[in-house]
Motif scaffolding. Structure first.
Motif, short mmCIF file in Angstrom:
data_model
loop_
_atom_site.label_atom_id
_atom_site.label_comp_id
_atom_site.label_asym_id
_atom_site.label_seq_id
_atom_site.Cartn_x
_atom_site.Cartn_y
_atom_site.Cartn_z
N THR A 15 5.07 6.47 -1.07
CA THR A 15 4.60 5.28 -1.81
C THR A 15 3.97 4.30 -0.84
O THR A 15 4.48 4.08 0.26
CB THR A 15 5.79 4.61 -2.54
N GLU A 16 2.81 3.76 -1.23
CA GLU A 16 2.13 2.83 -0.34
C GLU A 16 1.53 1.66 -1.11
O GLU A 16 0.89 1.85 -2.15
CB GLU A 16 1.03 3.57 0.43
N VAL A 17 1.76 0.46 -0.61
CA VAL A 17 1.09 -0.72 -1.16
C VAL A 17 0.49 -1.53 -0.02
O VAL A 17 0.96 -1.45 1.11
CB VAL A 17 2.04 -1.65 -1.97
N ILE A 18 -0.57 -2.26 -0.31
CA ILE A 18 -1.05 -3.25 0.65
C ILE A 18 -0.97 -4.63 0.00
O ILE A 18 -1.19 -4.78 -1.20
CB ILE A 18 -2.47 -2.96 1.19
N GLU A 73 -1.65 -5.37 -8.77
CA GLU A 73 -2.51 -4.47 -9.52
C GLU A 73 -2.20 -3.04 -9.11
O GLU A 73 -2.25 -2.71 -7.93
CB GLU A 73 -3.97 -4.81 -9.24
N ILE A 74 -1.85 -2.24 -10.09
CA ILE A 74 -1.63 -0.82 -9.81
C ILE A 74 -3.01 -0.16 -9.89
O ILE A 74 -3.57 -0.01 -10.97
CB ILE A 74 -0.65 -0.20 -10.81
N LEU A 75 -3.56 0.20 -8.75
CA LEU A 75 -4.92 0.74 -8.72
C LEU A 75 -4.96 2.16 -9.28
O LEU A 75 -4.04 2.95 -9.03
CB LEU A 75 -5.46 0.73 -7.29
N PRO A 76 -6.03 2.49 -9.99
CA PRO A 76 -6.17 3.85 -10.53
C PRO A 76 -6.12 4.91 -9.44
O PRO A 76 -5.74 6.05 -9.67
CB PRO A 76 -7.54 3.84 -11.21
N MET A 77 -6.50 4.52 -8.19
CA MET A 77 -6.48 5.51 -7.10
C MET A 77 -5.08 5.97 -6.76
O MET A 77 -4.89 6.98 -6.12
CB MET A 77 -7.13 4.93 -5.83
N SER A 78 -4.06 5.20 -7.20
CA SER A 78 -2.72 5.49 -6.68
C SER A 78 -2.00 6.61 -7.43
O SER A 78 -0.94 7.04 -6.99
CB SER A 78 -1.89 4.21 -6.64
N ASP A 130 -1.35 -11.25 -3.09
CA ASP A 130 -1.96 -10.22 -3.95
C ASP A 130 -1.54 -8.83 -3.50
O ASP A 130 -1.68 -8.47 -2.33
CB ASP A 130 -3.48 -10.35 -3.93
N ILE A 131 -1.03 -8.08 -4.46
CA ILE A 131 -0.42 -6.78 -4.16
C ILE A 131 -1.27 -5.68 -4.81
O ILE A 131 -1.60 -5.77 -6.00
CB ILE A 131 1.01 -6.73 -4.74
N TYR A 132 -1.61 -4.67 -4.03
CA TYR A 132 -2.35 -3.53 -4.58
C TYR A 132 -1.62 -2.24 -4.24
O TYR A 132 -1.23 -2.02 -3.09
CB TYR A 132 -3.76 -3.46 -3.99
N SER A 133 -1.45 -1.37 -5.23
CA SER A 133 -0.84 -0.07 -4.92
C SER A 133 -1.92 0.88 -4.45
O SER A 133 -3.05 0.86 -4.95
CB SER A 133 -0.16 0.49 -6.17
N ALA A 159 8.58 -1.92 -2.92
CA ALA A 159 7.52 -1.89 -1.91
C ALA A 159 6.72 -3.19 -1.97
O ALA A 159 6.37 -3.78 -0.94
CB ALA A 159 6.61 -0.70 -2.13
N ALA A 160 6.47 -3.67 -3.19
CA ALA A 160 5.72 -4.92 -3.35
C ALA A 160 6.48 -6.09 -2.73
O ALA A 160 5.90 -6.93 -2.03
CB ALA A 160 5.46 -5.18 -4.84
#
Lengths: 245, 268
Positions: free
Chosen positions: B53-56, B81-86, B135-138, B148-149
């Motif tokens: 699992t990774e978030v920035i 925001e849970i990005l579609p890439m994740s 701001d959190i992005y998965s 993780a967030a």
């Protein structure tokens, strides 16, 4: 038992702004059948907080692709009126109201037999017409009564109440003045919802509290929920007796 | 991909025998790795990996006006925001409820713990304060985005440097970053217990999380609880909740240790 302990602990030292005892609820007023068009409805007021809930359904879910063939869907919408608080709220949903809507669904779902209603939806609309803290609890209490009033099969009612801590003292059912309390450790607000047999279906917390005191607060809330439960049941019974007359 | 029900049945059977697929204990996190400064333009940022699992998380700041009920305090605005890439299961479009909830829970973990000294973000009382955006992005979702967030937000805040306040223009000068944020030395921890079958576990991977019936996120600092969110609709007995609290009192120290080690290691 636990409630008594904290009452003695605080006696003499701490006084609530409105003079209530630590485990005393605000005056409650509840009635079902307040929205004629709805299949079920209820109004629940706790002090200066007033919530109305209306239930439509179970009915066919539209659009069709939203249907769940395994079980029915509970769809709650919590909405605060723009004029329910001092600073006007912009009308329409926001992140807070969306979260509370979801929390309300989660709080109520465990008592509903949604498996019996595949592809159907039960809509619960909650409107806060006056807010003085504890609006999500009032909304859940009203919604639970409205569901029962609509004749939706339920294992029990759901009863919601907030426990809290003002500085070091545990209290029940915080009002807005208490929520803004700033002395000592400040306010802790713990809205909780229980099934009829005392299981937790919803819990949130904001503030500062030790795990030991939190356990005590949960017990206190469970006791208070029993009082509210009686009022909910009475309101439902009253409506049936009213019909007979 | 949706995890087949049969996997869930096996996961639950294993848990009944005290085991997890990857050999971890019920109260054991996967390895936590935190890297600083993933984005130079941010006031502070962090990449958090918990297993796969990774978030920035990035921190931005600008000048704003205070809210009427906190005239001498800065503003915290947290979003996720849970990005579609994740993962292959996220649909494009506006943020779903899961994203909103992660943002709101993380906001409360930070705000309620007293980690941030909001008065230290006031420039001129009643007129000008700092807006602090978290701001959190998965990037990759293999379960437990929630914790993780929380970890990422804390690390990014720790590493952030405030832009200079330009007295003349009344704006932030992004060419000069110097001061650390006004933070408490004790960091808050977000710890989520998931009920899978008859057991509570922490840090579920994607498959385990898919069979989580309910979850309880505890935000705490130095063992004092400052925020809670129970998510999903399964009921929990008061006794079981008490047991979760007992376990939390042990686990938070372990998690804190691994976070602090990572933050120290990368301190500028």
């Amino acid at each position: 038992m636990t409630t008594k302990k904290s009452e003695t602990k605080s006696s003499g030292k701490f006084e609530r702004p409105d003079g209530r005892k630590v485990n005393e609820l605000r005056p409650i007023w509840a009635k079902v059948g307040v929205v004629p068009n709805a299949d079920g409805s209820a109004i629940y007021a706790s002090g200066d907080t007033i919530a109305i809930a209306a239930v439509y359904g179970p009915k066919q879910m539209h659009p069709q692709h939203s249907q769940n063939p395994e079980k029915g869907t509970l769809r709650c919408t919590y909405l605060m009126n723009s004029f329910s608080v001092n600073e006007r709220i912009k009308p329409g949903p926001n992140r807070r109201s969306m979260e509370i809507s979801k929390i309300t669904e989660w709080a109520l779902e465990p008592v509903l037999m949604l498996k019996d209603f595949p592809s159907q939806v039960i809509d619960v609309h909650i409107n806060i017409i006056q807010a003085d803290a504890g609006t999500r609890c009032a909304g859940i209490n009203a919604a639970s009564m409205a569901l029962a009033h609509a004749g939706v099969p339920m294992k029990s009612l759901v009863t919601s109440v907030s426990a809290g801590k003002l500085d070091k003292t545990l209290v029940i059912d915080l009002d807005k003045e208490e929520e803004d309390f700033e002395e000592g450790e400040g306010p802790t607000d713990i809205p909780l919802s229980f099934t009829g047999d005392g299981k937790i279906t919803h819990m949130q917390l904001d503030g500062k509290i030790s795990p030991a005191q939190l356990k005590e607060a949960v017990e206190m809330a469970r006791e208070s929920a029993k009082e509210i439960h009686k009022i909910q049941v009475k309101a439902l019974k009253d409506s049936v007796e009213g019909d007979k007359k | 991909m949706i995890t087949p029900k049969i996997n869930g049945d096996v996961i639950k059977k294993y848990l009944n025998e005290g085991k997890r697929f990857d050999g971890r204990g019920f109260d054991e996190f996967r390895e936590i790795i935190i890297e600083p400064n993933v984005s130079k333009k941010a006031e502070g940022s962090a990449r958090v990996k918990i297993g796969k699992t990774e978030v920035i998380v990035g921190i931005k700041m600008d000048i704003g006006t205070p809210y009427p009920d906190s005239m001498d305090k800065g503003n915290l605005i947290t979003s996720a925001e849970i990005l579609p890439m994740s993962s292959d299961r996220i649909e494009l479009g506006k943020p779903g409820f899961e994203s909103i909830e992660i943002g709101r829970i993380t906001d409360r973990v930070l705000r309620e713990s007293g980690f941030i000294d909001f008065k230290g973000l006031c420039i001129k009382e009643g007129e000008k304060v700092w807006n602090l955006y978290v701001d959190i992005y998965s990037i990759n979702d293999d379960g437990n985005l929630l914790d993780a967030a929380g970890i990422g937000a804390v690390a990014a805040l720790k590493w952030a440097r405030m832009p200079k306040y330009d007295e003349e223009t009344g704006k932030a000068d992004y060419h000069e970053h110097r001061d650390e944020l006004p933070l408490d030395e004790n960091v808050p921890i977000s710890l989520t217990f998931h009920k899978v079958g008859d057991h509570f576990i922490i840090d579920p991977n994607r498959e385990e999380e898919d069979f989580s019936e309910t979850r309880i996120t505890l935000g705490s600092k130095k063992g004092i609880i400052s925020s809670i969110q129970k998510g999903e609709s399964h009921q929990v007995s008061v006794e079981d909740f008490g047991k979760v609290l007992d376990r939390m009192e042990v686990v938070w120290k372990e998690v804190l240790k691994s976070i602090e080690k990572q933050i120290e290691k990368n301190k500028k």
